[in-house]
Write a protein that holds these residues in place. Structure first.
Motif, short mmCIF file in Angstrom:
data_model
loop_
_atom_site.label_atom_id
_atom_site.label_comp_id
_atom_site.label_asym_id
_atom_site.label_seq_id
_atom_site.Cartn_x
_atom_site.Cartn_y
_atom_site.Cartn_z
N VAL A 1 5.69 111.32 58.14
CA VAL A 1 5.46 111.46 59.58
C VAL A 1 4.33 110.56 60.09
CG1 VAL A 1 3.84 113.40 59.46
CG2 VAL A 1 5.39 113.19 61.42
N ALA A 2 3.30 110.32 59.26
CA ALA A 2 2.22 109.42 59.68
C ALA A 2 2.72 107.97 59.72
CB ALA A 2 1.03 109.55 58.75
N MET A 3 3.48 107.57 58.71
CA MET A 3 4.07 106.22 58.72
C MET A 3 5.01 106.04 59.91
SD MET A 3 5.07 105.71 54.72
CE MET A 3 3.85 105.80 53.40
N LEU A 4 5.79 107.07 60.19
CA LEU A 4 6.71 107.02 61.33
C LEU A 4 5.96 106.77 62.63
CD1 LEU A 4 9.43 107.50 62.78
CD2 LEU A 4 8.92 109.95 62.70
N ASP A 5 4.81 107.43 62.79
CA ASP A 5 4.02 107.27 64.01
C ASP A 5 3.56 105.82 64.17
OD1 ASP A 5 3.25 109.22 66.07
OD2 ASP A 5 1.21 108.52 65.69
N GLY A 6 3.08 105.23 63.07
CA GLY A 6 2.68 103.84 63.12
C GLY A 6 3.85 102.92 63.38
N TYR A 7 4.99 103.23 62.76
CA TYR A 7 6.20 102.43 62.95
C TYR A 7 6.63 102.44 64.42
CZ TYR A 7 11.18 101.19 62.63
OH TYR A 7 12.42 100.62 62.81
N LEU A 8 6.62 103.60 65.05
CA LEU A 8 7.03 103.69 66.45
C LEU A 8 6.11 102.86 67.35
CD1 LEU A 8 7.97 107.47 66.76
CD2 LEU A 8 9.51 105.52 66.53
N CYS A 9 4.81 102.89 67.08
CA CYS A 9 3.89 102.07 67.86
C CYS A 9 4.15 100.59 67.62
CB CYS A 9 2.44 102.42 67.52
SG CYS A 9 1.87 103.97 68.27
N GLY A 10 4.47 100.23 66.38
CA GLY A 10 4.80 98.84 66.08
C GLY A 10 6.05 98.38 66.80
N VAL A 11 6.97 99.29 67.04
CA VAL A 11 8.19 98.99 67.81
C VAL A 11 7.84 98.83 69.29
CG1 VAL A 11 10.37 99.98 68.63
CG2 VAL A 11 9.81 100.04 66.19
N LEU A 12 7.01 99.72 69.79
CA LEU A 12 6.73 99.76 71.23
C LEU A 12 5.94 98.55 71.72
CD1 LEU A 12 5.88 103.54 71.60
CD2 LEU A 12 7.76 102.34 72.74
N ILE A 13 5.10 97.95 70.89
CA ILE A 13 4.25 96.85 71.36
C ILE A 13 4.89 95.49 71.14
CG2 ILE A 13 2.07 98.10 71.26
CD1 ILE A 13 3.08 95.66 68.50
N GLN A 14 6.16 95.46 70.76
CA GLN A 14 6.84 94.17 70.58
C GLN A 14 7.03 93.46 71.93
OE1 GLN A 14 7.73 92.59 67.76
NE2 GLN A 14 6.72 94.24 66.63
N PRO A 15 7.18 92.14 71.91
CA PRO A 15 7.35 91.41 73.17
C PRO A 15 8.75 91.55 73.77
CG PRO A 15 7.40 89.90 71.32
CD PRO A 15 7.01 91.24 70.77
N ARG A 16 9.57 92.39 73.21
CA ARG A 16 10.88 92.70 73.80
C ARG A 16 11.15 94.19 73.63
NH1 ARG A 16 15.20 93.27 70.04
NH2 ARG A 16 14.62 92.67 67.91
N LEU A 17 11.96 94.73 74.52
CA LEU A 17 12.35 96.13 74.40
C LEU A 17 13.37 96.26 73.27
CD1 LEU A 17 12.74 97.07 78.18
CD2 LEU A 17 11.03 97.98 76.59
N ILE A 18 13.12 97.19 72.37
CA ILE A 18 14.01 97.39 71.22
C ILE A 18 14.75 98.70 71.41
CG2 ILE A 18 14.13 97.65 68.72
CD1 ILE A 18 11.59 96.00 68.53
N ASP A 19 16.07 98.64 71.39
CA ASP A 19 16.89 99.83 71.61
C ASP A 19 16.77 100.79 70.43
OD1 ASP A 19 19.59 97.91 73.12
OD2 ASP A 19 17.84 98.88 74.04
N GLU A 20 16.97 102.06 70.72
CA GLU A 20 16.91 103.09 69.69
C GLU A 20 17.88 102.80 68.54
OE1 GLU A 20 18.57 107.53 69.44
OE2 GLU A 20 16.90 107.34 70.86
N ALA A 21 19.07 102.35 68.86
CA ALA A 21 20.07 102.07 67.82
C ALA A 21 19.58 101.00 66.85
CB ALA A 21 21.38 101.63 68.46
N GLU A 22 18.64 100.16 67.30
CA GLU A 22 18.11 99.10 66.44
C GLU A 22 16.94 99.59 65.60
OE1 GLU A 22 16.38 94.51 66.77
OE2 GLU A 22 17.06 95.57 68.57
N TRP A 23 16.04 100.39 66.20
CA TRP A 23 14.84 100.78 65.46
C TRP A 23 15.01 102.05 64.63
CZ3 TRP A 23 13.20 105.61 66.60
CH2 TRP A 23 13.28 106.09 67.90
N LEU A 24 15.94 102.93 65.02
CA LEU A 24 16.05 104.22 64.34
C LEU A 24 16.37 104.08 62.84
CD1 LEU A 24 15.97 107.29 64.70
CD2 LEU A 24 18.42 107.23 65.19
#
Length: 253
Positions: free
Chosen positions: A31-54
């Protein structure tokens, strides 16, 4: 203070247990790694769809879930993860801040007679953890998850922006330094930006993520201007199709 619809403590624990039940041989995030992963997804220079990051939460190597994975198990993980993703996104956008999931590991206990010896991987994990500065140890899992996102989506590292490089260096100080260059950067950070304790380290981590979010926001929400080859047709103009009717009563409906 958490935002509405964020996970409760019991739900974070539930999510951690669900991730631990990911079918083998997949190696899911905790769960801690997941939290960091989600932040790493959110700060990308493009919007990443859930189907791509999940799918990235279920295996570090990107292997797919088996076709017979329990649908109820998958649905619950998806629901909880989606809520945390949304809460993080809103918190960064509205407050420029968030509360990361930081889970400290207990101190190693002396081995007792009859205890099973640690595997090579377990011993390596313990040695890695022990080699880190005390303020970095509780952040190791979170930053590992963040780094996992950057490995899957390298666009952030391709931007020529000193502020991004600085923020990433201050985040990755919580990972083991392997190369001489990494060791030199770590020594410089420890000298110029020392961390007093875990609270200080968490505050810096959150500030770095907020900075990255600000630095990439314009690119993430950039909308290309559409150029028209022909003049725009007014609603009361004749329809270009040649029907003889007004545009609003024909193809402009």
């Amino acid at each position: 203070m958490s935002l509405p619809n964020d996970l409760l403590d019991a739900e974070f624990a539930e999510l951690d247990a669900l991730l631990a039940n990911t079918p083998k041989p997949l190696e899911a995030l905790d769960v801690a790694m997941l939290d960091g992963y989600l932040c790493g997804v959110l700060i990308q220079p493009r919007l990443i769809d859930e189907a791509e990051w999940l799918p990235g939460i279920f295996d570090f190597d990107g292997r797919a879930l088996p076709a017979d994975a329990d649908p109820a198990w998958l649905d619950r993980i998806t629901t909880l993860t989606r809520r945390r993703h949304s809460a993080l996104q809103r918190s960064l956008a509205e407050q420029g801040w968030f509360d990361p999931v930081v889970v400290d590991q207990p101190e190693d206990e002396a081995a007792e007679p009859g205890d099973q010896p640690l595997s090579e991987a377990e011993q390596l994990q313990r040695d890695t953890y022990a080699a880190l500065a005390p303020a970095s140890r509780p952040l190791l899992a979170w930053v590992s998850g963040f780094a996992h996102a950057l490995e899957r989506y390298p666009e952030l590292g391709e931007i020529d922006e000193p502020g991004i490089d600085t923020a990433l260096a201050r985040l990755f100080r919580h990972l083991p330094a392997e190369t001489d260059e990494e060791k030199e950067i770590l020594a410089t950070l420890d000298r110029e930006h020392p961390l007093k304790d875990v609270d200080d380290a968490v505050e810096e981590l959150v500030a770095c993520v907020a900075d990255l979010n600000d630095l990439t926001q314009a690119a993430r929400y950039h909308v290309d201007t559409i150029r028209r080859d022909q003049p725009k047709v007014g609603r009361n103009d004749p329809c270009p199709c040649g029907s003889g009717r007004k545009f609003k009563a024909c193809h402009g409906k």
